[in-house]
Design a protein around this motif. Structure first.
Motif, PDB file in Angstrom:
ATOM      1  N   SER A 150      48.332  34.463  34.470  1.00  0.00           N
ATOM      2  CA  SER A 150      49.380  34.282  35.587  1.00  0.00           C
ATOM      3  C   SER A 150      48.066  33.830  36.721  1.00  0.00           C
ATOM      4  O   SER A 150      48.789  33.224  37.716  1.00  0.00           O
ATOM      5  CB  SER A 150      49.894  35.319  36.116  1.00  0.00           C
ATOM      6  N   ILE A 151      46.838  34.007  36.948  1.00  0.00           N
ATOM      7  CA  ILE A 151      46.161  33.539  37.813  1.00  0.00           C
ATOM      8  C   ILE A 151      44.881  32.610  37.156  1.00  0.00           C
ATOM      9  O   ILE A 151      43.884  32.457  37.784  1.00  0.00           O
ATOM     10  CB  ILE A 151      45.347  34.810  38.644  1.00  0.00           C
ATOM     11  N   ARG A 152      45.261  31.928  36.317  1.00  0.00           N
ATOM     12  CA  ARG A 152      44.391  31.205  35.397  1.00  0.00           C
ATOM     13  C   ARG A 152      43.549  30.071  36.074  1.00  0.00           C
ATOM     14  O   ARG A 152      42.344  29.777  35.810  1.00  0.00           O
ATOM     15  CB  ARG A 152      44.972  30.472  34.166  1.00  0.00           C
ATOM     16  N   GLN A 153      44.267  29.828  37.141  1.00  0.00           N
ATOM     17  CA  GLN A 153      43.721  28.492  37.941  1.00  0.00           C
ATOM     18  C   GLN A 153      42.284  28.823  38.616  1.00  0.00           C
ATOM     19  O   GLN A 153      41.558  27.986  39.223  1.00  0.00           O
ATOM     20  CB  GLN A 153      44.523  27.815  38.885  1.00  0.00           C
ATOM     21  N   HIS A 154      41.901  30.100  38.889  1.00  0.00           N
ATOM     22  CA  HIS A 154      40.699  30.633  39.464  1.00  0.00           C
ATOM     23  C   HIS A 154      39.759  30.617  38.415  1.00  0.00           C
ATOM     24  O   HIS A 154      39.945  31.158  37.385  1.00  0.00           O
ATOM     25  CB  HIS A 154      41.149  32.026  40.077  1.00  0.00           C
ATOM     26  N   GLN A 155      38.567  30.397  38.877  1.00  0.00           N
ATOM     27  CA  GLN A 155      37.256  30.474  38.142  1.00  0.00           C
ATOM     28  C   GLN A 155      37.225  31.978  37.892  1.00  0.00           C
ATOM     29  O   GLN A 155      36.973  32.784  38.761  1.00  0.00           O
ATOM     30  CB  GLN A 155      36.123  29.764  38.762  1.00  0.00           C
ATOM     31  N   ALA A 156      36.819  32.604  36.468  1.00  0.00           N
ATOM     32  CA  ALA A 156      36.534  33.812  36.318  1.00  0.00           C
ATOM     33  C   ALA A 156      35.099  34.116  35.975  1.00  0.00           C
ATOM     34  O   ALA A 156      34.634  33.524  35.172  1.00  0.00           O
ATOM     35  CB  ALA A 156      37.640  34.292  35.193  1.00  0.00           C
ATOM     36  N   LEU A 157      34.888  35.318  36.596  1.00  0.00           N
ATOM     37  CA  LEU A 157      33.458  35.960  36.359  1.00  0.00           C
ATOM     38  C   LEU A 157      33.742  37.346  35.925  1.00  0.00           C
ATOM     39  O   LEU A 157      34.781  37.926  36.344  1.00  0.00           O
ATOM     40  CB  LEU A 157      32.609  36.020  37.604  1.00  0.00           C
ATOM     41  N   PHE A 158      32.663  37.901  35.186  1.00  0.00           N
ATOM     42  CA  PHE A 158      32.762  39.071  34.585  1.00  0.00           C
ATOM     43  C   PHE A 158      31.869  39.985  35.215  1.00  0.00           C
ATOM     44  O   PHE A 158      30.726  39.587  35.284  1.00  0.00           O
ATOM     45  CB  PHE A 158      32.965  39.362  33.168  1.00  0.00           C
ATOM     46  N   TYR A 159      32.129  41.130  36.033  1.00  0.00           N
ATOM     47  CA  TYR A 159      31.385  42.119  36.534  1.00  0.00           C
ATOM     48  C   TYR A 159      31.630  43.614  35.773  1.00  0.00           C
ATOM     49  O   TYR A 159      32.697  44.175  35.925  1.00  0.00           O
ATOM     50  CB  TYR A 159      31.472  42.305  37.942  1.00  0.00           C
ATOM     51  N   GLU A 160      30.529  44.197  35.381  1.00  0.00           N
ATOM     52  CA  GLU A 160      30.926  45.578  34.720  1.00  0.00           C
ATOM     53  C   GLU A 160      30.436  46.597  36.011  1.00  0.00           C
ATOM     54  O   GLU A 160      29.507  46.330  36.324  1.00  0.00           O
ATOM     55  CB  GLU A 160      29.915  45.901  33.530  1.00  0.00           C
ATOM     56  N   CYS A 161      31.619  47.163  36.349  1.00  0.00           N
ATOM     57  CA  CYS A 161      31.626  48.032  37.586  1.00  0.00           C
ATOM     58  C   CYS A 161      32.267  49.450  37.061  1.00  0.00           C
ATOM     59  O   CYS A 161      32.746  49.685  36.417  1.00  0.00           O
ATOM     60  CB  CYS A 161      32.306  47.374  38.987  1.00  0.00           C
ATOM     61  N   SER A 162      31.804  50.188  38.233  1.00  0.00           N
ATOM     62  CA  SER A 162      32.250  51.585  38.051  1.00  0.00           C
ATOM     63  C   SER A 162      32.831  52.311  39.204  1.00  0.00           C
ATOM     64  O   SER A 162      32.059  52.557  40.566  1.00  0.00           O
ATOM     65  CB  SER A 162      31.333  52.684  37.511  1.00  0.00           C
ATOM     66  N   ALA A 163      33.965  52.378  39.431  1.00  0.00           N
ATOM     67  CA  ALA A 163      34.606  52.960  40.734  1.00  0.00           C
ATOM     68  C   ALA A 163      34.075  54.601  40.689  1.00  0.00           C
ATOM     69  O   ALA A 163      34.018  55.002  42.018  1.00  0.00           O
ATOM     70  CB  ALA A 163      36.250  53.096  40.726  1.00  0.00           C
ATOM     71  N   ARG A 164      33.886  55.061  39.465  1.00  0.00           N
ATOM     72  CA  ARG A 164      33.231  56.356  39.473  1.00  0.00           C
ATOM     73  C   ARG A 164      32.017  56.730  40.270  1.00  0.00           C
ATOM     74  O   ARG A 164      31.727  57.580  40.958  1.00  0.00           O
ATOM     75  CB  ARG A 164      33.473  57.064  38.231  1.00  0.00           C
ATOM     76  N   ASN A 165      30.964  55.803  39.737  1.00  0.00           N
ATOM     77  CA  ASN A 165      29.614  56.138  40.326  1.00  0.00           C
ATOM     78  C   ASN A 165      29.148  54.974  41.054  1.00  0.00           C
ATOM     79  O   ASN A 165      28.081  54.870  41.570  1.00  0.00           O
ATOM     80  CB  ASN A 165      28.573  56.441  39.198  1.00  0.00           C
ATOM     81  N   GLY A 166      30.129  54.017  41.588  1.00  0.00           N
ATOM     82  CA  GLY A 166      29.698  52.633  42.233  1.00  0.00           C
ATOM     83  C   GLY A 166      28.875  51.832  41.817  1.00  0.00           C
ATOM     84  O   GLY A 166      28.478  50.666  42.412  1.00  0.00           O
ATOM     85  N   LEU A 167      28.575  51.529  40.524  1.00  0.00           N
ATOM     86  CA  LEU A 167      27.982  51.036  39.656  1.00  0.00           C
ATOM     87  C   LEU A 167      28.261  49.492  40.065  1.00  0.00           C
ATOM     88  O   LEU A 167      29.493  48.980  39.811  1.00  0.00           O
ATOM     89  CB  LEU A 167      27.756  51.047  38.302  1.00  0.00           C
ATOM     90  N   ASN A 168      27.367  48.500  40.356  1.00  0.00           N
ATOM     91  CA  ASN A 168      27.592  47.095  40.707  1.00  0.00           C
ATOM     92  C   ASN A 168      28.981  46.886  41.712  1.00  0.00           C
ATOM     93  O   ASN A 168      29.299  45.489  42.060  1.00  0.00           O
ATOM     94  CB  ASN A 168      27.802  46.197  39.337  1.00  0.00           C
ATOM     95  N   VAL A 169      29.457  47.810  42.342  1.00  0.00           N
ATOM     96  CA  VAL A 169      30.586  47.427  43.310  1.00  0.00           C
ATOM     97  C   VAL A 169      30.129  46.608  44.502  1.00  0.00           C
ATOM     98  O   VAL A 169      30.790  45.773  44.849  1.00  0.00           O
ATOM     99  CB  VAL A 169      31.445  48.726  43.783  1.00  0.00           C
ATOM    100  N   GLU A 170      28.984  46.889  45.060  1.00  0.00           N
ATOM    101  CA  GLU A 170      28.578  46.173  46.102  1.00  0.00           C
ATOM    102  C   GLU A 170      28.184  44.698  46.009  1.00  0.00           C
ATOM    103  O   GLU A 170      28.298  43.867  46.726  1.00  0.00           O
ATOM    104  CB  GLU A 170      27.426  47.015  46.448  1.00  0.00           C
ATOM    105  N   GLU A 171      27.552  44.526  44.585  1.00  0.00           N
ATOM    106  CA  GLU A 171      27.199  43.361  44.126  1.00  0.00           C
ATOM    107  C   GLU A 171      28.523  42.241  43.955  1.00  0.00           C
ATOM    108  O   GLU A 171      28.362  41.343  44.128  1.00  0.00           O
ATOM    109  CB  GLU A 171      26.384  43.443  42.895  1.00  0.00           C
ATOM    110  N   LEU A 172      29.431  43.068  43.515  1.00  0.00           N
ATOM    111  CA  LEU A 172      30.657  42.284  43.428  1.00  0.00           C
ATOM    112  C   LEU A 172      31.316  41.936  44.739  1.00  0.00           C
ATOM    113  O   LEU A 172      31.481  40.759  44.727  1.00  0.00           O
ATOM    114  CB  LEU A 172      31.613  43.220  42.487  1.00  0.00           C
ATOM    115  N   MET A 173      31.329  42.706  45.647  1.00  0.00           N
ATOM    116  CA  MET A 173      31.746  42.586  46.818  1.00  0.00           C
ATOM    117  C   MET A 173      30.989  41.379  47.497  1.00  0.00           C
ATOM    118  O   MET A 173      31.583  40.469  48.158  1.00  0.00           O
ATOM    119  CB  MET A 173      31.940  43.480  47.823  1.00  0.00           C
ATOM    120  N   ASN A 174      29.733  41.417  47.435  1.00  0.00           N
ATOM    121  CA  ASN A 174      28.805  40.338  47.909  1.00  0.00           C
ATOM    122  C   ASN A 174      29.091  39.052  47.526  1.00  0.00           C
ATOM    123  O   ASN A 174      29.127  38.043  47.983  1.00  0.00           O
ATOM    124  CB  ASN A 174      27.347  40.722  47.803  1.00  0.00           C
ATOM    125  N   HIS A 175      29.356  38.861  45.967  1.00  0.00           N
ATOM    126  CA  HIS A 175      29.659  37.652  45.359  1.00  0.00           C
ATOM    127  C   HIS A 175      31.000  37.020  45.860  1.00  0.00           C
ATOM    128  O   HIS A 175      31.112  36.059  46.097  1.00  0.00           O
ATOM    129  CB  HIS A 175      29.467  38.074  43.602  1.00  0.00           C
TER     130      HIS A 175
END
Length: 85
Positions: free
Chosen positions: A58-83
Motif C-alpha cells: 500500500s506504500i509501494r511508491q516510497h523507496q524502501a530500505l531495510f534496517y535490522e533494529c531492536s526495540a528491546r536493546n536499541g540496536l540500530n534505532v539511532e542509525e535508522l532515525m538519522n537516515h
C-alpha cells in the motif's frame, strides 16, 4: 516527536505508532505527503512478518530500505532515525 541534529540542522520527526492492524485504517490521505514510513515487524512472530508485505504494497511508491533494529536493546534505532532525518 523526536528531534535529531544532522549536520548542525535540527530536524523534528513526527512519529506515529499505528500498533499493527490499526495501520489498515490509515488511508493514503494521511501518509501520501510523508517523507518516510517505517514498517516494523517482530522477527519472533511470523504473522507479524507476513503482515508487513501487505503494508508495503500500500506504500509501494516510497523507496524502501531495510534496517535490522531492536526495540528491546536499541540496536540500530539511532542509525535508522538519522537516515530517516
Amino acid at each position: 516527536m523526536k528531534s535529531i541534529t544532522v549536520d548542525s540542522t535540527t530536524i523534528i520527526l513526527q512519529l506515529w505508532d499505528t500498533a499493527g492492524q490499526e495501520f489498515r485504517s490509515i488511508t493514503e490521505q494521511y501518509y501520501r505527503k510523508a517523507d518516510g514510513i517505517l514498517a516494523m515487524y517482530d522477527v519472533t512472530h511470523s504473522a507479524s512478518f507476513t503482515a508487513v508485505r501487505g503494508w508495503m504494497d500500500s506504500i509501494r511508491q516510497h523507496q524502501a530500505l531495510f534496517y535490522e533494529c531492536s526495540a528491546r536493546n536499541g540496536l540500530n534505532v539511532e542509525e535508522l532515525m538519522n537516515h530517516l532525518a
